[in-house]
Design an enzyme around this catalytic site. Structure first.
Site, PDB file in Angstrom:
ATOM      1  N   ASN A  10       0.877  -1.172   0.000  1.00  0.00           N
ATOM      2  CA  ASN A  10       0.000   0.000   0.000  1.00  0.00           C
ATOM      3  C   ASN A  10       0.916   1.223   0.000  1.00  0.00           C
ATOM      4  OD1 ASN A  10      -1.792   2.021   0.519  1.00  0.00           O
ATOM      5  ND2 ASN A  10      -2.575   1.158   2.438  1.00  0.00           N
ATOM      6  N   ARG A  89      -2.701  -2.273  -3.271  1.00  0.00           N
ATOM      7  CA  ARG A  89      -3.861  -1.406  -3.089  1.00  0.00           C
ATOM      8  C   ARG A  89      -3.716  -0.258  -4.081  1.00  0.00           C
ATOM      9  NH1 ARG A  89      -5.080   2.994   1.450  1.00  0.00           N
ATOM     10  NH2 ARG A  89      -7.208   3.425   0.829  1.00  0.00           N
ATOM     11  N   HIS A 178     -12.783   3.280   0.159  1.00  0.00           N
ATOM     12  CA  HIS A 178     -12.904   2.231   1.193  1.00  0.00           C
ATOM     13  C   HIS A 178     -13.612   0.987   0.652  1.00  0.00           C
ATOM     14  CE1 HIS A 178     -12.834   5.589   4.482  1.00  0.00           C
ATOM     15  NE2 HIS A 178     -11.629   5.065   4.353  1.00  0.00           N
ATOM     16  N   ARG A 239     -10.912  16.056   7.861  1.00  0.00           N
ATOM     17  CA  ARG A 239     -11.696  16.460   6.680  1.00  0.00           C
ATOM     18  C   ARG A 239     -13.097  16.888   7.088  1.00  0.00           C
ATOM     19  NH1 ARG A 239     -10.648  11.130   3.352  1.00  0.00           N
ATOM     20  NH2 ARG A 239      -8.628  10.840   4.355  1.00  0.00           N
ATOM     21  N   GLU A 384      -8.656  -5.060   5.350  1.00  0.00           N
ATOM     22  CA  GLU A 384      -8.455  -4.804   3.915  1.00  0.00           C
ATOM     23  C   GLU A 384      -7.279  -5.615   3.370  1.00  0.00           C
ATOM     24  OE1 GLU A 384      -9.292  -0.253   3.164  1.00  0.00           O
ATOM     25  OE2 GLU A 384      -8.810  -0.610   5.248  1.00  0.00           O
TER      26      GLU A 384
END
Ligand code: AMP
Length: 398
Positions: A10, A89, A178, A239, A384
């Site tokens: 990743n 990923r 996601h 965010r 994940e």
């Protein structure tokens, strides 16, 4: 039979996370994190059996150098020849990829084409792919896209109400993120509840430092809160999630800020951090809210209210709700957030089981609503990396 291991990578622009998994057991044999890549003091930290050690990447402080150091670590541990495939990923597959795929030169070109949709992430993902092709010569590489699971979202849910030409010319639409987590969690939820995933109307809240929510029904994704970028939707660590888009012109006129400055503020200085003026970390926010900090209390309330509102809207997208699922660092560990959210959701037939809610943490799955609730709320830990490893093994024919 020799053990077949999958390396999962990743990559960010200045970082590389890696994990070596046994695809059958799901055990992580070795993990690593390279940081400060492309700077003179780049380093990589390895972790195995609870022990950590750090290696400076002095001669080659980039992604290839990090993968080379990982290869050396695997050789030292006698694991290099057991690595059978590499899973990557990849943040955006745009409309090109609705599932994971073995990486060929054509796929590399496809990931390049999606760079405008993920200008920070896709180039870094490509660096990881090139480094793995270079160092783990001859092994199959597989791309697993964050956006792929959301490609089933219907047109009326992914279309923004702006002139159509921006979609046609630039691909301006909702993509969502996601997705790998949602795919894993939706399957795990069905397994945990002993139901067929095609018969479950699920609303899944992935609540971490980045947070989003998705509606999954008939086994596929129906809608999600993140959009063209991961900025839309829920309140997150730093965010803002949803704001009135006029914030750009308002701040240009009143605060003399340009587009870059407002974008930066919305991504990096907002959310829990912006409201609390304290921290982006949910644990800190909860502790300080309990100590009476006004900013932390407000940040929690805004976070929870936005989440509850979105659960209502995702129940519309799913055509009802059988299971509300909490996952991610906050979703899996914060009984406080879950309890506050459930307090809004009695009208959906969800009543908190307080004991069960407190018990579901530290990686434990559990139903957290009372037996007489019309729908169930559950905590399901996400994984994940394991999903990426499973896809990689399957597509590599292992
Ligand atoms: P993630 O991005 O999925 O790793 O999640 C990180 C977020 O989970 C941070 O905001 C953490 O503060 C939060 N988190 C982890 N453990 C807890 C906990 N026990 N209670 C509240 N928040 C937690």
């Amino acid at each position: 039979m020799t053990q077949k291991l999958i390396l999962v990578l990743n990559c960010g622009s200045s970082s590389l996370k890696g994990a070596v998994l046994d695809n059958d057991s799901g055990d992580v044999l070795l993990s690593c994190l390279a940081e400060k890549l492309n700077l003179p003091d780049a380093y990589i930290t390895f972790k195995a059996n609870g022990k950590k050690h750090k290696v400076e990447l002095t001669t080659n402080p980039d992604h290839t150098g990090a993968v080379a150091a990982l290869m050396q670590e695997l050789q030292t541990r006698g694991l290099d020849s057991s690595i059978a495939a590499v899973g990557h990923r990849v943040v955006s597959g745009g409309e090109l990829y609705s599932e994971s795929i073995v990486i060929t030169e054509e796929v590399v070109n496809g990931i390049e084409k999606c760079i405008p949709l993920a200008p920070l992430h896709n180039p870094a993902n490509l660096l990881g792919i090139r480094a793995a092709q270079d160092i783990f010569k001859g092994l199959p590489n597989v791309a697993v896209f964050d956006t792929a699971f959301h490609q089933s979202i219907p047109e009326h849910a992914y279309t923004y109400a702006v002139p159509r030409e921006y979609y046609r010319k630039f691909g301006l639409r909702r993509y969502g993120f996601h997705g790998t987590s949602y795919r894993f969690v939706s399957e795990e939820t069905a397994r945990f509840l002993g139901k067929n995933k095609n018969d479950l109307r699920m609303v899944i809240a992935h609540l971490g430092n980045g947070a989003s929510i998705a509606a999954v029904a008939n086994g596929v994704c129906q809608d999600t809160s993140m959009g063209l970028t991961p900025l839309e939707g829920l309140v997150m660590g730093t965010r803002s999630g949803d704001v009135d888009p006029s914030i750009f012109s308002f701040l240009a006129e009143n605060a003399n800020m340009n587009i870059t400055q407002v974008t930066d503020m919305l991504n990096k200085k907002s959310g829990l951090l912006g409201i609390s003026e304290l921290s982006n970390d949910c644990r800190t926010i909860e502790e300080e809210a309990a100590n009476g900090h006004e900013g932390a209390k407000l940040a929690l309330e805004v976070f929870v209210y936005r989440l509850a509102k979105y659960i209502g809207s995702m129940a519309v997208a799913a055509g009802g709700i059988d299971a509300l699922v909490f996952t991610g660092g906050i979703g899996e560990n914060s009984d406080t957030i879950r309890s506050k959210v459930l307090a809004y959701l009695g009208f959906l037939g969800l009543t908190e089981d307080k004991e069960a809610n407190v018990a579901a943490r530290f990686g434990n799955a559990g139903v957290i609503t009372t037996a007489d609730s019309r729908a169930q709320a559950v905590v399901i830990p996400t994984n994940e990396e394991l999903m990426i490893a499973h896809d990689t093994a399957r597509l590599s024919g292992l």
